[in-house]
Design a protein around this motif. Structure first.
Motif, short mmCIF file in Angstrom:
data_model
loop_
_atom_site.label_atom_id
_atom_site.label_comp_id
_atom_site.label_asym_id
_atom_site.label_seq_id
_atom_site.Cartn_x
_atom_site.Cartn_y
_atom_site.Cartn_z
N THR A 23 1.19 -28.56 11.04
CA THR A 23 -0.18 -28.10 10.85
C THR A 23 -0.47 -27.84 9.38
OG1 THR A 23 -0.04 -26.98 13.00
CG2 THR A 23 -1.86 -26.34 11.55
N PRO A 24 -1.43 -28.55 8.79
CA PRO A 24 -1.80 -28.27 7.40
C PRO A 24 -2.38 -26.86 7.25
CG PRO A 24 -2.63 -30.41 8.10
CD PRO A 24 -2.17 -29.70 9.33
N ILE A 25 -2.04 -26.20 6.15
CA ILE A 25 -2.49 -24.84 5.90
C ILE A 25 -3.18 -24.76 4.54
CG2 ILE A 25 -1.76 -22.45 5.49
CD1 ILE A 25 -1.40 -23.20 8.35
N ALA A 26 -4.40 -24.19 4.54
CA ALA A 26 -5.11 -23.92 3.30
C ALA A 26 -5.49 -22.44 3.29
CB ALA A 26 -6.36 -24.79 3.17
N ILE A 27 -5.10 -21.73 2.25
CA ILE A 27 -5.36 -20.30 2.14
C ILE A 27 -6.45 -20.07 1.10
CG2 ILE A 27 -4.36 -18.03 1.64
CD1 ILE A 27 -1.59 -19.32 2.28
N VAL A 28 -7.62 -19.63 1.57
CA VAL A 28 -8.71 -19.30 0.65
C VAL A 28 -8.53 -17.83 0.28
CG1 VAL A 28 -11.20 -19.17 0.32
CG2 VAL A 28 -10.21 -21.01 1.70
N GLN A 29 -8.09 -17.61 -0.95
CA GLN A 29 -7.69 -16.27 -1.37
C GLN A 29 -8.73 -15.64 -2.29
OE1 GLN A 29 -4.37 -15.47 -4.32
NE2 GLN A 29 -3.36 -14.87 -2.42
N HIS A 30 -9.23 -14.47 -1.87
CA HIS A 30 -10.18 -13.73 -2.69
C HIS A 30 -9.49 -13.31 -3.98
CE1 HIS A 30 -13.08 -10.70 -4.00
NE2 HIS A 30 -13.93 -11.25 -3.14
N VAL A 31 -10.21 -13.40 -5.09
CA VAL A 31 -9.63 -13.13 -6.39
C VAL A 31 -9.03 -11.73 -6.48
CG1 VAL A 31 -11.81 -12.33 -7.40
CG2 VAL A 31 -10.04 -13.31 -8.88
N ARG A 32 -9.55 -10.77 -5.73
CA ARG A 32 -9.02 -9.41 -5.78
C ARG A 32 -7.66 -9.27 -5.10
NH1 ARG A 32 -14.41 -5.67 -4.64
NH2 ARG A 32 -15.57 -6.32 -6.51
N GLU A 33 -7.27 -10.30 -4.36
CA GLU A 33 -5.97 -10.27 -3.67
C GLU A 33 -4.85 -10.84 -4.54
OE1 GLU A 33 -4.99 -9.14 -0.54
OE2 GLU A 33 -6.95 -8.17 -0.54
N THR A 34 -5.21 -11.54 -5.58
CA THR A 34 -4.23 -12.32 -6.34
C THR A 34 -3.04 -11.49 -6.82
OG1 THR A 34 -6.02 -13.78 -7.08
CG2 THR A 34 -3.95 -13.88 -8.29
N CYS A 35 -3.31 -10.32 -7.37
CA CYS A 35 -2.24 -9.53 -7.98
C CYS A 35 -1.80 -8.34 -7.14
CB CYS A 35 -2.68 -9.05 -9.37
SG CYS A 35 -2.99 -10.39 -10.52
N LYS A 36 -2.29 -8.23 -5.91
CA LYS A 36 -1.88 -7.10 -5.08
C LYS A 36 -0.47 -7.32 -4.54
CE LYS A 36 -6.37 -5.43 -3.43
NZ LYS A 36 -7.22 -5.19 -2.23
N ARG A 97 -6.38 -37.72 13.58
CA ARG A 97 -6.56 -36.53 12.75
C ARG A 97 -5.68 -35.39 13.26
NH1 ARG A 97 -12.59 -34.93 12.25
NH2 ARG A 97 -11.95 -34.06 10.26
N ARG A 98 -5.26 -34.55 12.34
CA ARG A 98 -4.46 -33.37 12.69
C ARG A 98 -5.31 -32.12 12.59
NH1 ARG A 98 -0.08 -33.19 8.29
NH2 ARG A 98 -1.81 -34.00 7.06
N ILE A 99 -5.03 -31.13 13.42
CA ILE A 99 -5.70 -29.84 13.29
C ILE A 99 -5.12 -29.11 12.08
CG2 ILE A 99 -6.01 -27.56 14.34
CD1 ILE A 99 -6.09 -28.86 17.04
N GLY A 100 -5.98 -28.62 11.21
CA GLY A 100 -5.55 -27.84 10.06
C GLY A 100 -6.19 -26.46 10.12
N LEU A 101 -5.50 -25.46 9.59
CA LEU A 101 -6.01 -24.09 9.60
C LEU A 101 -6.38 -23.65 8.19
CD1 LEU A 101 -3.48 -22.31 12.00
CD2 LEU A 101 -5.80 -23.09 12.53
N VAL A 102 -7.61 -23.13 8.08
CA VAL A 102 -8.05 -22.49 6.84
C VAL A 102 -7.92 -20.99 7.06
CG1 VAL A 102 -9.98 -22.10 5.26
CG2 VAL A 102 -9.65 -24.36 6.29
#
Length: 199
Positions: A23-36, A97-102
């Motif tokens: 399963t393809p994985i894409a993580i949309v990360q809020h900028v405030r989480e980057t350094c936590k 096509r494969r199911i991918g999770l965002v």
């Protein structure tokens, strides 16, 4: 430690597996989480081969949605937005096509906004978990009963799609990290994983 967020004497980086999943994985990360240090999205990205992190919320550069335009992947946002359907392991996209999770990586309110506003994400269908097992990630306060860390939500969804055995190494490593974080916070007497946790 820049890898796991723990103190050097309790570093868990050596315990983190590298797991290959279909399963393809894409993580949309809020900028405030980057350094936590308590961010769990980065732990998932370290352990799952091919997982990509897409930073969001910065003035520059602009959000890059191009990885979500891969025509071989049927992307679904894992978030219980209104109208979201339950994640169904039996459902398969047409053709090859494969199911991918965002995965949306942030606080609940940040993720709710991101599910609608992030370019290329708001147009994608949302899926919700049919059931959520009890959480042992009590490092950050959770104000919603169905709320889970990015890692936990992803592991549960991947377990449904690929089977429990495929994600077992991820669950074990996450439990080790969680126990050590809670030990540092004084919530556990030892950094060992409690026998009462269901891993």
């Amino acid at each position: 430690c820049l890898g796991c967020g723990l103190t050097p004497d309790l570093c868990a980086c050596a315990l983190m597996p590298r797991v290959s999943l279909a399963t393809p994985i894409a993580i949309v990360q809020h900028v405030r989480e980057t350094c936590k240090p308590t961010n769990t999205g980065r732990l998932l990205a370290r352990m799952v081969e091919g997982a990509i992190v897409l930073p969001y919320g910065m003035r520059e550069p602009a959000f890059d949605s191009s990885p979500l335009e891969n025509p071989s992947v049927d992307w679904h946002v894992l978030f219980p937005r209104e109208g979201a359907s339950l994640l169904d392991p039996a459902a398969r996209p047409a053709g090859k096509r494969r199911i991918g999770l965002v995965l949306l990586d942030g606080s609940w309110s940040q993720c709710a906004r991101m599910s609608r506003r992030v370019p290329g994400v708001g147009r994608l269908p949302c899926v919700a978990l049919p059931s959520v097992p009890p959480s042992f990630w009590t490092v950050r306060t959770q104000h919603r009963e169905e709320g889970r860390s990015t890692f936990e939500a992803a592991a549960h969804a991947l377990g449904l799609l690929e089977g429990a055995a495929a994600v077992e190494p991820l669950r074990r490593a996450f439990a080790q990290v969680t126990a050590r974080v809670l030990y540092l916070k004084g919530a556990l007497r030892t950094p060992e994983v409690p026998a009462t946790w269901t891993v």
